[in-house]
Design a protein around this motif. Structure first.
Motif, short mmCIF file in Angstrom:
data_model
loop_
_atom_site.label_atom_id
_atom_site.label_comp_id
_atom_site.label_asym_id
_atom_site.label_seq_id
_atom_site.Cartn_x
_atom_site.Cartn_y
_atom_site.Cartn_z
N PHE A 53 55.12 32.80 54.59
CA PHE A 53 55.23 32.74 53.13
C PHE A 53 54.45 35.08 53.47
CE2 PHE A 53 54.22 28.96 51.37
CZ PHE A 53 54.88 29.38 50.64
N GLU A 54 54.94 35.95 53.26
CA GLU A 54 54.71 36.56 52.68
C GLU A 54 53.20 37.21 52.04
OE1 GLU A 54 56.00 41.72 52.41
OE2 GLU A 54 57.64 40.43 52.22
N VAL A 55 52.01 37.28 52.61
CA VAL A 55 51.11 37.75 51.81
C VAL A 55 50.37 39.36 51.74
CG1 VAL A 55 48.72 37.09 51.02
CG2 VAL A 55 50.39 35.36 52.25
N GLN A 56 49.50 39.20 50.01
CA GLN A 56 49.25 40.87 50.33
C GLN A 56 48.00 40.30 49.70
OE1 GLN A 56 51.80 43.51 48.78
NE2 GLN A 56 52.88 44.21 50.85
N LEU A 57 47.24 41.35 49.90
CA LEU A 57 45.75 41.48 49.16
C LEU A 57 44.73 41.76 48.88
CD1 LEU A 57 43.75 38.30 49.06
CD2 LEU A 57 42.41 39.27 51.08
N ARG A 58 44.39 42.13 47.72
CA ARG A 58 43.38 43.41 46.94
C ARG A 58 42.49 42.81 46.54
NH1 ARG A 58 46.42 44.77 41.50
NH2 ARG A 58 46.14 42.80 39.58
N HIS A 59 41.15 43.69 46.23
CA HIS A 59 39.21 43.42 45.80
C HIS A 59 39.33 44.69 44.64
CE1 HIS A 59 38.76 45.64 50.06
NE2 HIS A 59 39.59 45.60 49.26
N LYS A 60 37.74 44.07 44.01
CA LYS A 60 37.81 45.50 43.81
C LYS A 60 35.90 44.13 43.10
CE LYS A 60 39.04 44.87 39.11
NZ LYS A 60 37.03 43.83 38.14
N SER A 61 35.06 45.67 43.57
CA SER A 61 33.97 44.89 42.28
C SER A 61 33.85 44.04 41.45
CB SER A 61 32.95 46.22 42.27
OG SER A 61 32.94 46.55 40.99
N ARG A 62 33.12 43.05 40.94
CA ARG A 62 33.23 42.16 40.04
C ARG A 62 32.40 43.41 38.33
NH1 ARG A 62 33.60 36.98 40.61
NH2 ARG A 62 33.74 36.42 42.89
N HIS A 63 32.11 44.37 38.77
CA HIS A 63 32.11 44.44 37.29
C HIS A 63 33.03 45.40 36.39
CE1 HIS A 63 30.20 48.97 35.49
NE2 HIS A 63 28.77 48.45 35.63
N TRP A 64 32.65 45.33 35.40
CA TRP A 64 34.03 46.24 34.34
C TRP A 64 34.62 47.24 34.99
CZ3 TRP A 64 33.66 49.63 31.12
CH2 TRP A 64 32.10 50.02 30.30
N SER A 65 33.68 48.24 35.09
CA SER A 65 34.71 49.30 34.71
C SER A 65 35.07 49.68 36.18
CB SER A 65 33.22 50.27 34.87
OG SER A 65 33.74 51.13 34.22
N SER A 66 35.18 48.67 37.30
CA SER A 66 35.67 49.29 38.70
C SER A 66 37.31 48.48 38.67
CB SER A 66 35.05 48.57 39.66
OG SER A 66 35.98 47.17 39.81
N TYR A 67 38.29 49.52 39.14
CA TYR A 67 39.37 49.08 39.47
C TYR A 67 40.29 48.46 40.62
CZ TYR A 67 39.15 53.22 36.58
OH TYR A 67 39.33 54.18 35.01
N TRP A 68 40.93 47.92 40.86
CA TRP A 68 41.65 47.12 41.78
C TRP A 68 42.34 47.72 42.18
CZ3 TRP A 68 41.41 42.16 42.26
CH2 TRP A 68 41.62 41.08 40.89
N SER A 69 42.02 47.68 43.38
CA SER A 69 42.67 48.29 45.21
C SER A 69 43.87 48.01 45.32
CB SER A 69 42.31 48.05 46.08
OG SER A 69 42.33 47.04 46.67
N ASP A 70 44.82 48.67 45.78
CA ASP A 70 46.48 49.04 46.52
C ASP A 70 46.38 47.70 46.75
OD1 ASP A 70 46.99 51.09 44.53
OD2 ASP A 70 46.25 52.47 46.86
#
Length: 361
Positions: free
Chosen positions: A128-145
């Protein structure tokens, strides 16, 4: 108490930076943009944020170490800079088979153990080709690229197919074991741990074959162990690590019994090992000149047939199990006469046998 509604003139610009001391950052703040031309006013929908938490993290870095077992991908993902300790991040992975265009997206879990690893269930086998992203759990945060792509190879589920030829024991006390192998993509049945051993010599040396490309860069670990006489510590036992292109290797062995282990591994992790047992072979010219018993001590005299550094003696009462051999480390000049004594011979006249093997280090 109602908070003051602030107004900022942006002119004809389409972006505007606000200084943090001029806005509410520790409470919910609602913003919108109004555009005017002539008598017309256009207002955007409201955007409500908790500005102190409205962050977009950098994407996870490249080169994250990982393993994959049973369709579960486990990665070591470092914490992003300036992240508040104790606050777990929310993470997602997307993956696709090599050559496909569409992505499958799955949530990931953070395992709070000694390495705070991240596990993502891909649910199937393959490369597989796999990519990962993350964000804080606060409702006001944004997903990273999304992170850069990680190539996750197909798991090695079967032990290597091993072929071999065993040479005859020479007068120097050595013999050559020629090995060739190839990696199976799918096991013929369920394999757990070390596959059942088989014994040399019985399988002719066949044409070796390199691992399939779906398994990526495969390395092979070849380990030779002499179970009867532990003349070397486990860390000193013969261990050879071979690269992807290597599918054959020769081992020089003594006349003792050996256990050979061959294991293939790639970036997803190691596969089950293949075990080969090489039987002992006795030199016709190596034997005891005489054997004597005095009380509970057995004494044997023997003659070194070649200059060596280590000899190994094994003893076995009949009936009974073979005892661990004893290594004698010293210089043995050719034709030298030496005496070895063993404790534990029975006082009653019952059979007592000695076996021996020659080891050179």
């Amino acid at each position: 108490m109602p908070r003051l509604c602030q107004r900022f003139e942006a002119g004809a610009r389409t972006t505007y930076a606000l200084k943090h001391h001029r806005v509410y950052v520790l409470t919910n703040a609602t913003a919108w943009v109004e555009a005017r031309w002539g008598d017309h006013v256009h207002r955007t929908p409201n955007l409500t944020l908790y500005l102190n938490e409205a962050v977009k993290l950098d994407p996870p870095p490249a080169g994250m170490p990982f393993t994959k077992t049973g369709g579960r991908l486990r990665l070591r993902v470092p914490w992003p800079p300036c992240h508040r300790g104790g606050q777990l991040l929310q993470r997602e992975a997307r993956f696709r088979r090599m050559g496909d265009r569409g992505w499958t997206q799955v949530p990931c879990e953070t395992v709070t153990d000694e390495d705070d690893s991240v596990t993502c269930t891909l649910g199937e086998d393959g490369a597989f080709e796999v990519q990962l992203r993350h964000k804080s759990r606060h409702w006001s945060s944004y997903w990273s690229d999304w992170s850069s792509s990680i190539f996750v190879p197909e798991e090695i589920l079967a032990s290597p197919v091993l072929s071999y030829q065993l040479g005859k024991l020479g007068r120097d006390g050595q013999r050559v074991l020629s090995l060739g192998w190839q990696v199976q993509r799918h096991p013929p049945g369920t394999l757990l741990g070390v596959s059942p051993p088989f014994h040399a010599p019985s399988r002719p040396l066949s044409l070796p074959q390199r691992a399939p490309k779906e398994q990526g860069n495969v390395t092979y670990t070849l380990r030779a162990r002499m179970p009867a006489c532990r003349c070397a510590e486990p860390a000193e036992e013969d261990t050879v690590v071979l690269g992807t292109e290597v599918t054959a290797h020769n081992l020089t062995l003594s006349g003792a019994e050996y256990e050979i282990l061959l294991m293939a591994a790639n970036a997803a992790g190691p596969g089950p090992a293949r075990q080969l047992r090489v039987p002992a072979e006795q030199r016709a010219d190596l034997g005891f000149k005489d054997v004597s018993v005095a009380g509970s001590t057995v004494s044997v005299r023997w003659e070194a047939q070649s200059p060596s550094f280590v000899y190994c003696f094994e003893q076995q009462p009949l009936p009974g199990a073979l005892k661990q051999g004893v290594c004698i480390r010293q210089d043995f000049p050719v034709k030298s006469i030496d005496v070895e004594r063993g404790k534990g011979a029975p006082r009653a006249p019952v059979p007592f046998t000695w076996g021996w093997s020659l080891v050179e280090i």
